[in-house]
Design a protein around this motif. Sequence first.
Motif, PDB file in Angstrom:
ATOM      1  N   SER A 147      17.237  -1.801   5.575  1.00  0.00           N
ATOM      2  CA  SER A 147      16.504  -2.326   4.427  1.00  0.00           C
ATOM      3  C   SER A 147      15.384  -3.242   4.905  1.00  0.00           C
ATOM      4  O   SER A 147      15.539  -3.972   5.885  1.00  0.00           O
ATOM      5  CB  SER A 147      17.422  -3.126   3.498  1.00  0.00           C
ATOM      6  N   GLN A 148      14.264  -3.191   4.203  1.00  0.00           N
ATOM      7  CA  GLN A 148      13.168  -4.127   4.413  1.00  0.00           C
ATOM      8  C   GLN A 148      12.723  -4.655   3.057  1.00  0.00           C
ATOM      9  O   GLN A 148      12.720  -3.906   2.068  1.00  0.00           O
ATOM     10  CB  GLN A 148      11.980  -3.445   5.103  1.00  0.00           C
ATOM     11  N   PHE A 149      12.348  -5.932   3.009  1.00  0.00           N
ATOM     12  CA  PHE A 149      11.900  -6.542   1.760  1.00  0.00           C
ATOM     13  C   PHE A 149      10.668  -7.397   1.997  1.00  0.00           C
ATOM     14  O   PHE A 149      10.514  -8.021   3.055  1.00  0.00           O
ATOM     15  CB  PHE A 149      13.008  -7.402   1.138  1.00  0.00           C
ATOM     16  N   TRP A 150       9.811  -7.408   0.973  1.00  0.00           N
ATOM     17  CA  TRP A 150       8.619  -8.247   0.965  1.00  0.00           C
ATOM     18  C   TRP A 150       8.588  -9.024  -0.345  1.00  0.00           C
ATOM     19  O   TRP A 150       9.204  -8.625  -1.336  1.00  0.00           O
ATOM     20  CB  TRP A 150       7.359  -7.390   1.083  1.00  0.00           C
ATOM     21  N   ILE A 151       7.847 -10.124  -0.351  1.00  0.00           N
ATOM     22  CA  ILE A 151       7.779 -10.968  -1.536  1.00  0.00           C
ATOM     23  C   ILE A 151       6.329 -11.358  -1.792  1.00  0.00           C
ATOM     24  O   ILE A 151       5.582 -11.661  -0.857  1.00  0.00           O
ATOM     25  CB  ILE A 151       8.679 -12.215  -1.361  1.00  0.00           C
ATOM     26  N   GLY A 152       5.914 -11.286  -3.053  1.00  0.00           N
ATOM     27  CA  GLY A 152       4.524 -11.570  -3.374  1.00  0.00           C
ATOM     28  C   GLY A 152       4.360 -12.127  -4.771  1.00  0.00           C
ATOM     29  O   GLY A 152       5.326 -12.509  -5.436  1.00  0.00           O
ATOM     30  N   ARG A 153       3.118 -12.135  -5.214  1.00  0.00           N
ATOM     31  CA  ARG A 153       2.773 -12.708  -6.520  1.00  0.00           C
ATOM     32  C   ARG A 153       2.397 -11.596  -7.490  1.00  0.00           C
ATOM     33  O   ARG A 153       1.711 -10.639  -7.123  1.00  0.00           O
ATOM     34  CB  ARG A 153       1.609 -13.688  -6.381  1.00  0.00           C
ATOM     35  N   VAL A 206      13.374   4.828   9.071  1.00  0.00           N
ATOM     36  CA  VAL A 206      12.201   4.504   9.877  1.00  0.00           C
ATOM     37  C   VAL A 206      11.693   3.135   9.449  1.00  0.00           C
ATOM     38  O   VAL A 206      11.876   2.711   8.306  1.00  0.00           O
ATOM     39  CB  VAL A 206      11.083   5.556   9.720  1.00  0.00           C
ATOM     40  N   GLU A 207      11.047   2.453  10.360  1.00  0.00           N
ATOM     41  CA  GLU A 207      10.467   1.155  10.039  1.00  0.00           C
ATOM     42  C   GLU A 207       9.113   1.366   9.380  1.00  0.00           C
ATOM     43  O   GLU A 207       8.348   2.252   9.760  1.00  0.00           O
ATOM     44  CB  GLU A 207      10.305   0.315  11.303  1.00  0.00           C
ATOM     45  N   VAL A 208       8.819   0.554   8.367  1.00  0.00           N
ATOM     46  CA  VAL A 208       7.550   0.678   7.670  1.00  0.00           C
ATOM     47  C   VAL A 208       6.841  -0.669   7.649  1.00  0.00           C
ATOM     48  O   VAL A 208       7.454  -1.725   7.833  1.00  0.00           O
ATOM     49  CB  VAL A 208       7.736   1.196   6.225  1.00  0.00           C
ATOM     50  N   ALA A 209       5.539  -0.611   7.421  1.00  0.00           N
ATOM     51  CA  ALA A 209       4.721  -1.804   7.219  1.00  0.00           C
ATOM     52  C   ALA A 209       4.177  -1.765   5.803  1.00  0.00           C
ATOM     53  O   ALA A 209       3.997  -0.690   5.221  1.00  0.00           O
ATOM     54  CB  ALA A 209       3.583  -1.844   8.232  1.00  0.00           C
ATOM     55  N   ASN A 210       3.919  -2.934   5.240  1.00  0.00           N
ATOM     56  CA  ASN A 210       3.378  -3.037   3.889  1.00  0.00           C
ATOM     57  C   ASN A 210       1.922  -3.472   3.990  1.00  0.00           C
ATOM     58  O   ASN A 210       1.629  -4.599   4.396  1.00  0.00           O
ATOM     59  CB  ASN A 210       4.186  -4.050   3.072  1.00  0.00           C
ATOM     60  N   VAL A 211       1.002  -2.573   3.621  1.00  0.00           N
ATOM     61  CA  VAL A 211      -0.424  -2.860   3.793  1.00  0.00           C
ATOM     62  C   VAL A 211      -0.936  -3.867   2.768  1.00  0.00           C
ATOM     63  O   VAL A 211      -2.100  -4.267   2.826  1.00  0.00           O
ATOM     64  CB  VAL A 211      -1.258  -1.562   3.719  1.00  0.00           C
ATOM     65  N   SER A 212      -0.094  -4.290   1.836  1.00  0.00           N
ATOM     66  CA  SER A 212      -0.509  -5.317   0.880  1.00  0.00           C
ATOM     67  C   SER A 212      -0.547  -6.704   1.513  1.00  0.00           C
ATOM     68  O   SER A 212      -0.956  -7.666   0.874  1.00  0.00           O
ATOM     69  CB  SER A 212       0.448  -5.339  -0.315  1.00  0.00           C
ATOM     70  N   ARG A 213      -0.103  -6.791   2.753  1.00  0.00           N
ATOM     71  CA  ARG A 213      -0.105  -8.049   3.516  1.00  0.00           C
ATOM     72  C   ARG A 213       0.823  -9.099   2.908  1.00  0.00           C
ATOM     73  O   ARG A 213       0.664 -10.296   3.148  1.00  0.00           O
ATOM     74  CB  ARG A 213      -1.523  -8.612   3.659  1.00  0.00           C
ATOM     75  N   MET A 214       1.781  -8.672   2.126  1.00  0.00           N
ATOM     76  CA  MET A 214       2.790  -9.607   1.634  1.00  0.00           C
ATOM     77  C   MET A 214       3.689 -10.048   2.782  1.00  0.00           C
ATOM     78  O   MET A 214       3.980  -9.260   3.683  1.00  0.00           O
ATOM     79  CB  MET A 214       3.655  -8.943   0.559  1.00  0.00           C
ATOM     80  N   PRO A 215       4.154 -11.278   2.762  1.00  0.00           N
ATOM     81  CA  PRO A 215       5.075 -11.710   3.817  1.00  0.00           C
ATOM     82  C   PRO A 215       6.399 -10.965   3.731  1.00  0.00           C
ATOM     83  O   PRO A 215       6.888 -10.653   2.642  1.00  0.00           O
ATOM     84  CB  PRO A 215       5.251 -13.206   3.547  1.00  0.00           C
ATOM     85  N   GLN A 216       6.961 -10.679   4.894  1.00  0.00           N
ATOM     86  CA  GLN A 216       8.240  -9.975   4.942  1.00  0.00           C
ATOM     87  C   GLN A 216       9.380 -10.960   4.731  1.00  0.00           C
ATOM     88  O   GLN A 216       9.464 -11.987   5.390  1.00  0.00           O
ATOM     89  CB  GLN A 216       8.406  -9.260   6.278  1.00  0.00           C
ATOM     90  N   LEU A 225       6.265 -18.354   3.339  1.00  0.00           N
ATOM     91  CA  LEU A 225       5.444 -19.157   2.441  1.00  0.00           C
ATOM     92  C   LEU A 225       4.994 -18.290   1.277  1.00  0.00           C
ATOM     93  O   LEU A 225       4.613 -17.131   1.455  1.00  0.00           O
ATOM     94  CB  LEU A 225       4.233 -19.720   3.185  1.00  0.00           C
ATOM     95  N   TRP A 226       5.031 -18.875   0.071  1.00  0.00           N
ATOM     96  CA  TRP A 226       4.646 -18.126  -1.137  1.00  0.00           C
ATOM     97  C   TRP A 226       3.685 -18.966  -1.951  1.00  0.00           C
ATOM     98  O   TRP A 226       3.892 -20.182  -2.073  1.00  0.00           O
ATOM     99  CB  TRP A 226       5.893 -17.812  -1.970  1.00  0.00           C
ATOM    100  N   PRO A 227       2.616 -18.401  -2.536  1.00  0.00           N
ATOM    101  CA  PRO A 227       2.256 -16.972  -2.495  1.00  0.00           C
ATOM    102  C   PRO A 227       1.374 -16.643  -1.300  1.00  0.00           C
ATOM    103  O   PRO A 227       0.595 -17.469  -0.839  1.00  0.00           O
ATOM    104  CB  PRO A 227       1.483 -16.796  -3.801  1.00  0.00           C
ATOM    105  N   ARG A 228       1.504 -15.441  -0.818  1.00  0.00           N
ATOM    106  CA  ARG A 228       0.676 -14.911   0.257  1.00  0.00           C
ATOM    107  C   ARG A 228       0.451 -13.426  -0.016  1.00  0.00           C
ATOM    108  O   ARG A 228       1.224 -12.782  -0.712  1.00  0.00           O
ATOM    109  CB  ARG A 228       1.345 -15.074   1.631  1.00  0.00           C
ATOM    110  N   GLY A 229      -0.606 -12.875   0.566  1.00  0.00           N
ATOM    111  CA  GLY A 229      -0.860 -11.451   0.444  1.00  0.00           C
ATOM    112  C   GLY A 229      -1.557 -11.082  -0.850  1.00  0.00           C
ATOM    113  O   GLY A 229      -1.939 -11.929  -1.659  1.00  0.00           O
ATOM    114  N   GLN A 230      -1.703  -9.802  -1.054  1.00  0.00           N
ATOM    115  CA  GLN A 230      -2.418  -9.265  -2.207  1.00  0.00           C
ATOM    116  C   GLN A 230      -1.591  -9.402  -3.479  1.00  0.00           C
ATOM    117  O   GLN A 230      -0.408  -9.079  -3.512  1.00  0.00           O
ATOM    118  CB  GLN A 230      -2.746  -7.790  -1.955  1.00  0.00           C
ATOM    119  N   THR A 231      -2.212  -9.900  -4.550  1.00  0.00           N
ATOM    120  CA  THR A 231      -1.536 -10.032  -5.838  1.00  0.00           C
ATOM    121  C   THR A 231      -1.387  -8.663  -6.496  1.00  0.00           C
ATOM    122  O   THR A 231      -2.320  -7.856  -6.495  1.00  0.00           O
ATOM    123  CB  THR A 231      -2.330 -10.972  -6.764  1.00  0.00           C
ATOM    124  N   VAL A 232      -0.223  -8.400  -7.056  1.00  0.00           N
ATOM    125  CA  VAL A 232       0.018  -7.165  -7.804  1.00  0.00           C
ATOM    126  C   VAL A 232      -0.286  -7.430  -9.275  1.00  0.00           C
ATOM    127  O   VAL A 232       0.194  -8.415  -9.848  1.00  0.00           O
ATOM    128  CB  VAL A 232       1.472  -6.686  -7.641  1.00  0.00           C
TER     129      VAL A 232
END
Length: 361
Positions: A147-153, A206-216, A225-232
């Motif tokens: 499992s992989q998780f990211w967090i964003g705004r 498989v391992e994936v990357a999130n191009v939204s640049r959200m922190p993993q 640190l929140w918020p970081r990366g592209q806002t949805v």
Amino acid sequence: MSDSCAFCGSIEPLTREHVFGDWLSKIGLDLTPVRHMAGPLNGLPRHMGEQPPFRQTVKRFCASCNNGWMSRLEHVAQRVLAPLVLGEAGRIHPDDQGAIAMWAQKTALTAMLMSSNEQRERGYGLPQAMYTALYERRDRVEPLDASQFWIGRYEGTTRSAVRVTPMAVRVSRIPEPDRPHAYALTLVLGQLILHGLTFDTLAPAVEVANVSRMPQLWPKGAPVLWPRGQTVTEESFLRFADGKTLRSTLDVVDVQPWTPAAQVPRSVVVNGMVRVPALCEMHSIHYPISLLEDALQGIFYAFVTSCDCPVAYLMHTGSDSVNCKAAGASEGISATYADIPGDEMLIRHPAGAFFCKRLTA
């Protein structure tokens, strides 16, 4: 079995659990009644009436699970996530990252039980093995393996949402599998969005990357640190939730929405118009047959249409299908369509005028 606990399998009396923890209704979010819906994976669901948010419950868990490890996860989630849900900048310590990722999986698994028994019997649900495996990790307080998780705004009017999209690992010239390899899990809570990818226990991971640049968030690392990366936004939510920002770290491998879940059902031609069942499964959408004829020649288009729900759809024609790229309020979908490069075309047909844009390569 629907009369046993979905997680541990106990046949003790079942209790009700909130899909989203009850604490979310007590931290200052707008509780104006909203429409609630539930339905098939990756589809627009049936309406379940209006009620204040965060009040939906599911009666599928025994008291031992509900009042034990599930309750402990909710306490961690409240302590860590409440400020972020309200839009306050914050951080998540590595010691809490496993619990938050596990809580997100628990919440998504719970939400999927809101679909009707009939829908789940037809395959619209998550594998029982995922429920059992998460229960077996209750003392480790970590999400499922692979499992992989990211967090964003998140920025929009939706106050809460859960979406699960079946995913497949694709390798060039190898046929697509007859079942999903993984599931993209997305939760919206106020201004917070959690996004994860969990592989089936029987599938290659498989391992994936999130191009939204959200922190993993998981696997855990440094404090997040929140918020970081592209806002949805509301306009980009469907594409994001369908795993379109995930990229395999292996050059020869791709991770994509599983085709049977991503494509609109088979169409028919009626009076010069192609009729396709809408994602809501209650209505149909239509487009001129000339777009289908052009698609057979490798010429593809984007267009906006709607059903009687009312829901607007951004559609793209393809070589052997028409795909829904976004669904939601008309204003947001129209804005997304307007951002597509190219001049708008007018096609006249017996039913009236039809507008579309030719897609560039």
